[in-house]
Design an enzyme around this catalytic site. Structure first.
Site, mmCIF file in Angstrom:
data_model
loop_
_atom_site.group_PDB
_atom_site.id
_atom_site.type_symbol
_atom_site.label_atom_id
_atom_site.label_comp_id
_atom_site.label_asym_id
_atom_site.label_seq_id
_atom_site.Cartn_x
_atom_site.Cartn_y
_atom_site.Cartn_z
ATOM 1 N N ILE A 514 -4.885 124.626 64.059
ATOM 2 C CA ILE A 514 -3.508 124.854 64.522
ATOM 3 C C ILE A 514 -3.135 126.330 64.520
ATOM 4 O O ILE A 514 -2.039 126.700 64.927
ATOM 5 C CB ILE A 514 -2.495 124.076 63.651
ATOM 6 C CG1 ILE A 514 -2.639 124.457 62.176
ATOM 7 C CG2 ILE A 514 -2.648 122.585 63.855
ATOM 8 C CD1 ILE A 514 -1.599 123.805 61.289
ATOM 9 N N GLY A 515 -4.008 127.191 64.031
ATOM 10 C CA GLY A 515 -3.696 128.606 64.026
ATOM 11 C C GLY A 515 -4.895 129.440 63.645
ATOM 12 O O GLY A 515 -5.817 128.970 62.985
ATOM 13 N N LYS A 516 -4.850 130.717 64.064
ATOM 14 C CA LYS A 516 -5.958 131.607 63.754
ATOM 15 C C LYS A 516 -5.425 133.020 63.657
ATOM 16 O O LYS A 516 -4.580 133.433 64.454
ATOM 17 C CB LYS A 516 -7.042 131.496 64.830
ATOM 18 C CG LYS A 516 -8.281 132.339 64.563
ATOM 19 C CD LYS A 516 -9.416 131.972 65.520
ATOM 20 C CE LYS A 516 -9.046 132.242 66.957
ATOM 21 N NZ LYS A 516 -10.201 132.046 67.885
ATOM 22 N N ALA A 518 -6.160 137.248 61.623
ATOM 23 C CA ALA A 518 -7.152 138.193 61.123
ATOM 24 C C ALA A 518 -7.711 137.753 59.782
ATOM 25 O O ALA A 518 -8.855 138.059 59.440
ATOM 26 C CB ALA A 518 -6.525 139.583 61.005
ATOM 27 N N ASN A 519 -6.903 137.015 59.002
ATOM 28 C CA ASN A 519 -7.330 136.640 57.655
ATOM 29 C C ASN A 519 -8.029 135.288 57.594
ATOM 30 O O ASN A 519 -8.542 134.911 56.542
ATOM 31 C CB ASN A 519 -6.126 136.623 56.705
ATOM 32 C CG ASN A 519 -5.565 138.014 56.508
ATOM 33 O OD1 ASN A 519 -6.317 138.985 56.535
ATOM 34 N ND2 ASN A 519 -4.256 138.107 56.328
ATOM 35 N N GLY A 520 -8.010 134.531 58.655
ATOM 36 C CA GLY A 520 -8.654 133.232 58.601
ATOM 37 C C GLY A 520 -8.064 132.243 59.576
ATOM 38 O O GLY A 520 -7.240 132.587 60.427
ATOM 39 N N VAL A 522 -6.308 128.220 60.274
ATOM 40 C CA VAL A 522 -5.413 127.237 59.661
ATOM 41 C C VAL A 522 -5.637 125.881 60.334
ATOM 42 O O VAL A 522 -5.637 125.776 61.574
ATOM 43 C CB VAL A 522 -3.933 127.650 59.794
ATOM 44 C CG1 VAL A 522 -3.039 126.621 59.111
ATOM 45 C CG2 VAL A 522 -3.706 129.031 59.212
ATOM 46 N N LYS A 539 -5.234 126.664 54.907
ATOM 47 C CA LYS A 539 -5.669 127.984 55.353
ATOM 48 C C LYS A 539 -7.055 128.278 54.786
ATOM 49 O O LYS A 539 -7.255 128.258 53.571
ATOM 50 C CB LYS A 539 -4.664 129.044 54.900
ATOM 51 C CG LYS A 539 -4.906 130.407 55.515
ATOM 52 C CD LYS A 539 -3.728 131.335 55.221
ATOM 53 C CE LYS A 539 -3.878 132.652 55.953
ATOM 54 N NZ LYS A 539 -2.716 133.550 55.713
ATOM 55 N N ASP A 634 5.628 142.243 53.611
ATOM 56 C CA ASP A 634 5.103 141.966 54.954
ATOM 57 C C ASP A 634 6.049 141.037 55.700
ATOM 58 O O ASP A 634 5.636 140.051 56.313
ATOM 59 C CB ASP A 634 3.705 141.357 54.865
ATOM 60 C CG ASP A 634 2.951 141.434 56.203
ATOM 61 O OD1 ASP A 634 3.398 142.208 57.079
ATOM 62 O OD2 ASP A 634 1.947 140.732 56.363
#
Length: 844
Positions: A514-516, A518-520, A522, A539, A634
């Site tokens: 469902i998501g992507k 820089a850190n990984g 999901v 995640k 952030d």
């Protein structure tokens, strides 16, 4: 050598009330009217001799000389003295005669001769016949009510007083003892007592006398060589103060008080813990309005029903007497507190019977003190649901918009108090709604939810009449419907109580991607946590084995700050073999705020405020963490997620730190998305106010997402995507809002983007200002919403073209800027570091 006091009282009509107050031993205790009231008729100058005392303090002598005649008379009796009270009543069991105590008993031998009186064989010379008759009458009266003291000491004050008042010849003069043989022991035990100026405090310290009297009466206490001892001398010095304290403690002087301070003291002093050694009882008391009592019909939870009906009725009776003597039960002291304020504040959970009695006698539950606090503030602060229920039942308003913070108190202490405050707070703590009562915003936002949740969880809605409960709901809906929805959702789906390590997990269980980032990546997943199934977003992060500890520490910091405004973290699984870490998060199906404002077109400012309040709530929530303010570092639109109820929550605490001096060094490491960083954060010094700057950028984005007519630039500088930076830091450039944005809103955003971090508003101040901006919008909706259709395309393009030229000019002059204003410009450049020449000052 005897010391004589020559005293007299002027006619009440000629008393200098200002002088009385200026010289009175306890300044704020007795009002001018009361002193005048007690000084009734002119008295003949009288002479007093106090034994053979040589050590009476001159200061004490002058105060005694001044104050006592205002409500009593003195008569000399061979080196001793007798006080004849005009209205006050005091009850003791000794007469002191030449340093010897004469006990008053039921069978007292009194012989009367010409000018002489023999009491139990001891001679008392009285020359004045009228004085002698009064003295004898009082002795007989005291001996006939020997049981009074036992009755009084066992908590039956009302019965004892009434038994005396029913006598035909009520007392108007009593003998006051000096308690020579044992008072000194009390002075030693409370050696600081004589330093106190407040007689009420003195009275409290002398309460131990009852025990000492018992010891003396039973020959358990003997003082050798008392006349020459330090104890004896201390006694002599203390007698005048002691007498004054006893006058206040045991008389009806309390309920004559006009300015309410003695009434407050009575509330503080005469109380019994309704939870201690008491059986559950329901109580009802209904009386006519003429008696200043309103009906009570509280049949509810055990906390309320534990109030002793006997004590409650006694207090109602006492307060009714106060009112009958024209005492204002709602009178404020110099701090603005009423008797109701002080009862809850001083007695906390022990205040139940007294609070119910005060309210039933007409005490107003909604009076604010000088700090704008109503009694409900104190009840909530001390976390007592029983008192809250009583206050609500008597009309206490559950909305407290004008409340102030508890910032003058140590937040840590308040937090500890909350943790000890019973089952309701435990539930609220698990939900995360009421963990920060000590700051402004939390009081505003959580008081209503505290009351609502407490009622819902305890199934005690019957305590409130339907109109009262309806009022609570209406106020909650009107003032914060977003939070109310959130609470209801939490009630339906209680979160996991603790963040924990997941022992067994197989990657094959993961659902769709469902998501992507820089850190990984999901993934979506339905996972069972000990019988509780959760819809999760998992995640997947690739982590070097040497950094696992640091990453988990950051995740734990997020878990510690969990609340309805943060994305829940349910647990984690560590794949040591493949160096992967799986974080199980709350699933938010509506995506992040950045995607929402890009894909959807706002039709009115109602939508803007819905999201704006959401991000402000979230930011303040982490800033007011009870374990220390959490700096997110952030904050950006993509880190605000929207759940299935359309509620905004903040996530991605990967760079967060708690705001404390011990961790200051860790804040110097650069982190966060460059385009949203505050000037000081870009230099490696992140603070709470750095988050405010970033929050201002998010609000800026929300404004930039407003779809003006034929407007294709969803963000400032939207067509200059080659730029990696679009606003300056510190005293350089700041983002420029389109002039069509209403002035109140642009002023708020610019204040948040101030280059000086100390001039930026706090998260709570942002909330307050945003609320005022919303009020302006509500009163001018048509004008505000008209900007969606009034912007001409040429005018719109010209505005952005001018901004582009200015930015291009800056680049041409090699003025390196620090940040683009929107996420869209740096989606793939989060880690770019820019060299900044801070010696250059630029302005549009």
């Amino acid at each position: 050598m005897n010391i004589k006091f020559d005293m007299f009282v002027k006619d009440s009509n000629s008393i200098d009330s200002e002088e009385l107050l200026n010289n009175y031993l306890t300044l704020n205790v007795v009002s001018q009217e009361l002193l005048i009231q007690n000084a009734q008729k002119p008295l003949t100058p009288l002479s007093i001799e106090i034994g053979k005392t040589r050590t009476i303090n001159k200061n004490i002598k002058s105060k005694l000389n001044f104050i006592m005649p205002s409500f009593c008379e003195y008569y000399e009796l061979e080196g001793n003295y007798i006080l004849y009270f005009k209205k006050l009543k005091i009850f003791e069991d000794f007469i002191i005669y030449k340093d010897q105590s004469i006990p008053i008993s039921n069978q007292m031998e009194i012989k009367i001769g010409k000018g002489k009186v023999l009491v139990n064989g001891k001679k008392i010379s009285i020359k004045d016949e009228e004085i002698k008759n009064n003295f004898i009458r009082d002795l007989n009266f005291l001996s006939s009510i020997k049981n009074f003291r036992n009755q009084y000491s066992h908590g039956n004050e009302i019965e004892a007083v009434e038994s005396i008042s029913k006598k035909e010849n009520s007392i108007n003069s009593l003998v006051i003892p000096t308690f020579i043989k044992f008072l000194g022991e009390i002075i030693i035990k409370t050696k600081d007592t004589i330093k106190f100026k407040n007689l009420m405090v003195l009275s409290d310290n002398f309460n131990i006398l009852d025990d000492v009297i018992y010891q003396v009466e039973n020959n358990e206490l003997n003082l050798k060589n008392s006349k020459n001892s330090v104890v004896y001398k201390s006694i002599k010095k203390s007698i005048p103060i002691y007498l004054l304290s006893k006058v206040f403690e045991h008389t009806e002087f309390y309920i004559l008080e006009k300015n309410n301070s003695i009434l407050n003291f009575f509330c503080k002093k005469r109380i019994e813990d309704f939870n201690e050694n008491s059986e559950d009882k329901e109580f009802n008391s209904t009386s006519e309005n003429d008696s200043h009592e309103s009906s009570i019909d509280l049949k509810c939870s055990s906390e309320v029903s534990q109030i002793k009906i006997e004590r409650f009725h006694e207090y109602v009776s006492l307060f009714s007497k106060c009112i009958s003597k024209n005492v204002d039960i709602n009178h404020k002291n110099d701090k603005g507190d009423t008797a109701l304020h002080n009862t809850i504040k001083n007695l906390k959970k022990e205040s139940g019977p007294m609070v119910a009695a005060l309210l039933s006698c007409g005490a107003n539950a909604n009076i604010r003190n000088n700090k704008h606090k109503v009694p409900l503030h104190f009840a909530i602060e001390f976390g007592d649901e029983s008192i809250i229920k009583i206050l609500l039942a008597f009309g206490a308003k559950p909305f407290l918009e004008d409340s102030i913070s508890f910032s003058e108190r140590d937040p840590g202490k308040i937090y500890k108090e909350l943790n000890k405050s019973g089952q309701v707070l435990k539930i609220l703590y698990e939900i995360g709604v009421i963990t920060k009562l000590f700051d402004n915003f939390s009081v505003l936002q959580h008081v209503k939810t505290f009351i609502l949740l407490e009622i819902l969880f305890q199934n005690s809605m019957n305590i409130l009449k339907s109109d009262i409960f309806s009022s609570i709901l209406n106020n909650i809906f009107n003032q914060n419907i977003v939070r109310f929805k959130l609470i209801i959702q939490n009630l339906k789906e209680p979160p996991l109580s603790k963040f924990k390590k997941i022992e067994k997990f197989d990657r094959s269980e993961l659902g769709k991607l469902i998501g992507k980032g820089a850190n990984g990546k999901v993934y979506e997943l339905h996972y069972n946590f000990g019988g509780v199934e959760k819809h999760c977003a998992v995640k997947e992060i690739k982590v070097d084995k040497y950094r696992v500890g640091a990453v988990l520490k950051e995740i734990e910091s997020t878990a510690l700050s969990q609340s309805p405004f943060t994305v829940g973290i349910y647990g984690y699984f560590e794949d040591e073999k493949n160096n992967f870490l799986y974080i199980f998060l709350e699933y938010c199906p509506n995506g992040n705020l950045f995607d929402i404002i890009n894909k959807e077109k706002m039709k009115s400012f109602d939508e803007f405020f819905s999201y704006a309040f959401g991000v402000v709530h979230c930011t303040h929530d982490i800033h007011s963490n009870p374990k220390g303010a959490l700096i997110h570092r952030d904050i950006k639109a993509s880190n605000f997620l929207v759940d299935k109820n359309n509620l905004v929550k903040i996530g991605d605490f990967g760079t967060a730190r708690f705001d404390c001096t011990l961790n200051l060094s860790s804040l110097k490491n650069g982190a966060g998305t460059v385009c949203f960083q505050a000037p000081e954060a870009s230099r490696g010094k992140a603070t709470i106010q750095s988050d405010i700057y970033s929050l201002g950028v998010v609000l800026f984005e929300l404004c930039g997402a407003i779809p003006y007519k034929n407007y294709n630039y969803f963000f400032p500088f939207g067509d200059l995507k080659y730029l990696r930076v679009a606003s300056a830091v510190s005293n350089y450039l700041r983002p420029i809002l389109h002039p069509v944005i209403p002035q109140p809103l642009s002023d708020l955003i610019y204040s948040m983007l101030n280059h000086n971090e100390y001039d930026r508003p706090t998260s709570f101040e942002v909330f307050q200002k945003l609320k005022k901006v919303q009020e302006d919008y509500e009163s001018n909706k048509e004008e505000w919403n008209s900007i969606f259709n009034t912007i001409d395309m040429k005018e719109d393009q010209q505005f952005h073209h001018e901004r582009q030229e200015k930015v291009a000019l800056m680049i041409k002059k090699k003025y390196l800027l620090t940040r683009p204003i929107t996420e869209s410009l740096v989606n793939h450049y989060d880690n770019i570091v820019f060299n900044i020449d801070y010696s250059i000052s630029l302005n549009f």
